[in-house]
Scaffold this active site. Structure first.
Site, PDB file in Angstrom:
ATOM      1  N   GLN A 240       3.123   9.997   1.124  1.00 30.91           N
ATOM      2  CA  GLN A 240       4.401   9.279   1.233  1.00 30.91           C
ATOM      3  C   GLN A 240       5.347   9.610   0.081  1.00 30.91           C
ATOM      4  O   GLN A 240       6.541   9.352   0.161  1.00 30.91           O
ATOM      5  CB  GLN A 240       4.167   7.759   1.270  1.00 30.91           C
ATOM      6  CG  GLN A 240       3.475   7.296   2.540  1.00 30.91           C
ATOM      7  CD  GLN A 240       3.338   5.790   2.541  1.00 30.91           C
ATOM      8  OE1 GLN A 240       2.377   5.254   2.021  1.00 30.91           O
ATOM      9  NE2 GLN A 240       4.313   5.103   3.108  1.00 30.91           N
TER      10      GLN A 240
ATOM     11  N   HIS B  38      -2.643   7.730   6.720  1.00 33.53           N
ATOM     12  CA  HIS B  38      -1.601   8.572   6.111  1.00 33.53           C
ATOM     13  C   HIS B  38      -2.192   9.881   5.582  1.00 33.53           C
ATOM     14  O   HIS B  38      -1.539  10.919   5.602  1.00 33.53           O
ATOM     15  CB  HIS B  38      -0.932   7.849   4.938  1.00 33.53           C
ATOM     16  CG  HIS B  38       0.236   6.988   5.310  1.00 33.53           C
ATOM     17  ND1 HIS B  38       1.354   7.488   5.942  1.00 33.53           N
ATOM     18  CD2 HIS B  38       0.479   5.672   5.101  1.00 33.53           C
ATOM     19  CE1 HIS B  38       2.240   6.496   6.112  1.00 33.53           C
ATOM     20  NE2 HIS B  38       1.726   5.382   5.626  1.00 33.53           N
TER      21      HIS B  38
ATOM     22  N   CYS C 139       5.717  -0.041   7.492  1.00 32.78           N
ATOM     23  CA  CYS C 139       5.406   1.092   6.611  1.00 32.78           C
ATOM     24  C   CYS C 139       6.642   1.435   5.796  1.00 32.78           C
ATOM     25  O   CYS C 139       7.734   1.483   6.346  1.00 32.78           O
ATOM     26  CB  CYS C 139       4.981   2.283   7.469  1.00 32.78           C
ATOM     27  SG  CYS C 139       4.599   3.757   6.504  1.00 32.78           S
ATOM     28  N   LEU C 140       6.458   1.672   4.505  1.00 25.56           N
ATOM     29  CA  LEU C 140       7.590   2.043   3.652  1.00 25.56           C
ATOM     30  C   LEU C 140       8.235   3.346   4.114  1.00 25.56           C
ATOM     31  O   LEU C 140       9.403   3.582   3.841  1.00 25.56           O
ATOM     32  CB  LEU C 140       7.131   2.183   2.195  1.00 25.56           C
ATOM     33  CG  LEU C 140       6.652   0.898   1.512  1.00 25.56           C
ATOM     34  CD1 LEU C 140       6.147   1.205   0.105  1.00 25.56           C
ATOM     35  CD2 LEU C 140       7.756  -0.148   1.471  1.00 25.56           C
TER      36      LEU C 140
ATOM     37  N   GLY D  18       0.840  -1.189   0.000  1.00 22.25           N
ATOM     38  CA  GLY D  18       0.000   0.000   0.000  1.00 22.25           C
ATOM     39  C   GLY D  18       0.878   1.242   0.000  1.00 22.25           C
ATOM     40  O   GLY D  18       1.993   1.210   0.522  1.00 22.25           O
TER      41      GLY D  18
ATOM     42  N   HIS E 115      -4.480   1.752   7.573  1.00 18.21           N
ATOM     43  CA  HIS E 115      -3.123   2.307   7.601  1.00 18.21           C
ATOM     44  C   HIS E 115      -2.966   3.408   6.536  1.00 18.21           C
ATOM     45  O   HIS E 115      -2.462   4.498   6.828  1.00 18.21           O
ATOM     46  CB  HIS E 115      -2.134   1.156   7.361  1.00 18.21           C
ATOM     47  CG  HIS E 115      -0.699   1.554   7.285  1.00 18.21           C
ATOM     48  ND1 HIS E 115       0.241   1.116   8.196  1.00 18.21           N
ATOM     49  CD2 HIS E 115      -0.036   2.321   6.391  1.00 18.21           C
ATOM     50  CE1 HIS E 115       1.425   1.628   7.863  1.00 18.21           C
ATOM     51  NE2 HIS E 115       1.284   2.348   6.773  1.00 18.21           N
ATOM     52  N   GLU E 116      -3.425   3.120   5.327  1.00 18.10           N
ATOM     53  CA  GLU E 116      -3.226   4.081   4.228  1.00 18.10           C
ATOM     54  C   GLU E 116      -4.113   5.312   4.404  1.00 18.10           C
ATOM     55  O   GLU E 116      -3.692   6.434   4.121  1.00 18.10           O
ATOM     56  CB  GLU E 116      -3.497   3.417   2.867  1.00 18.10           C
ATOM     57  CG  GLU E 116      -2.606   2.219   2.540  1.00 18.10           C
ATOM     58  CD  GLU E 116      -1.117   2.476   2.708  1.00 18.10           C
ATOM     59  OE1 GLU E 116      -0.676   3.638   2.529  1.00 18.10           O
ATOM     60  OE2 GLU E 116      -0.393   1.521   3.032  1.00 18.10           O
TER      61      GLU E 116
HETATM   62 ZN    ZN Z   1       2.558   3.525   5.669  1.00 20.93          ZN
END
Ligand code: ZN
Length: 162
Positions: free
Chosen positions: A51, A135, A89-90, A46, A131-132
């Protein structure tokens, strides 16, 4: 398609509230394509626009390979249950966390054609939706984690015993 730079933990873009998309322009479509490529190259499931430094309410998800979800202005319209699990998380490399999330969520979002779609998710997909979408409001999982996990010398994360 182009690979975009993924912002990490202390980048201010990750802490801002993203604005809704008011018109699906060619630029938005290019962003969706670039986000998908960037997410795949980073081995993620995701990715949210902040991000990559774009403060717009856009998310791409690929929990099941080749089942790509492109979410524009996504909203959680209902949720139920609770589950505890490991999340990464990236934008937060080198850590994982134990995070409680609803075990079921229903999400409404526009697709790339501007059509309102409804998605339902359990398990990994429910976790990913939450989660997304967090963000887009400047929230990172580390804000909600019951425990943060760090890798051992072999790069393995300890099992959750918490
Ligand atoms: Zn994330």
């Amino acid at each position: 398609m182009a690979q975009l730079k993924i912002r990490t933990e202390h980048d201010p873009a990750l802490r801002k509230k993203s604005r809704p998309v008011t018109e699906i322009t060619p630029r938005i479509l290019t962003l969706l394509d670039d986000m998908l490529e960037t997410m795949r190259l980073a081995d993620g499931v995701g990715l949210a626009a902040p991000q990559v430094g774009v403060l717009r309410r856009i998310v791409v998800i690929e929990v099941t390979p080749d089942e790509v979800l492109e979410l524009i202005n996504p909203k959680i319209v209902s949720q139920s249950g609770e589950m505890t699990g490991v999340e990464g998380c990236l934008s937060v490399p080198g850590k994982q966390g134990i995070v409680k999330r609803p075990s079921f969520v229903r999400v409404e979002a526009l697709d790339r054609n501007g059509v309102l779609q409804t998605y339902e998710g359990t398990e990994m997909l429910a976790r990913c939706f939450c989660h997304e979408i967090d963000h887009l409001d400047g929230i990172l999982y580390t804000d909600k984690a019951d425990k943060i996990l760090y890798p051992d010398e072999n790069g393995e994360y300890e099992d959750s015993k918490a």
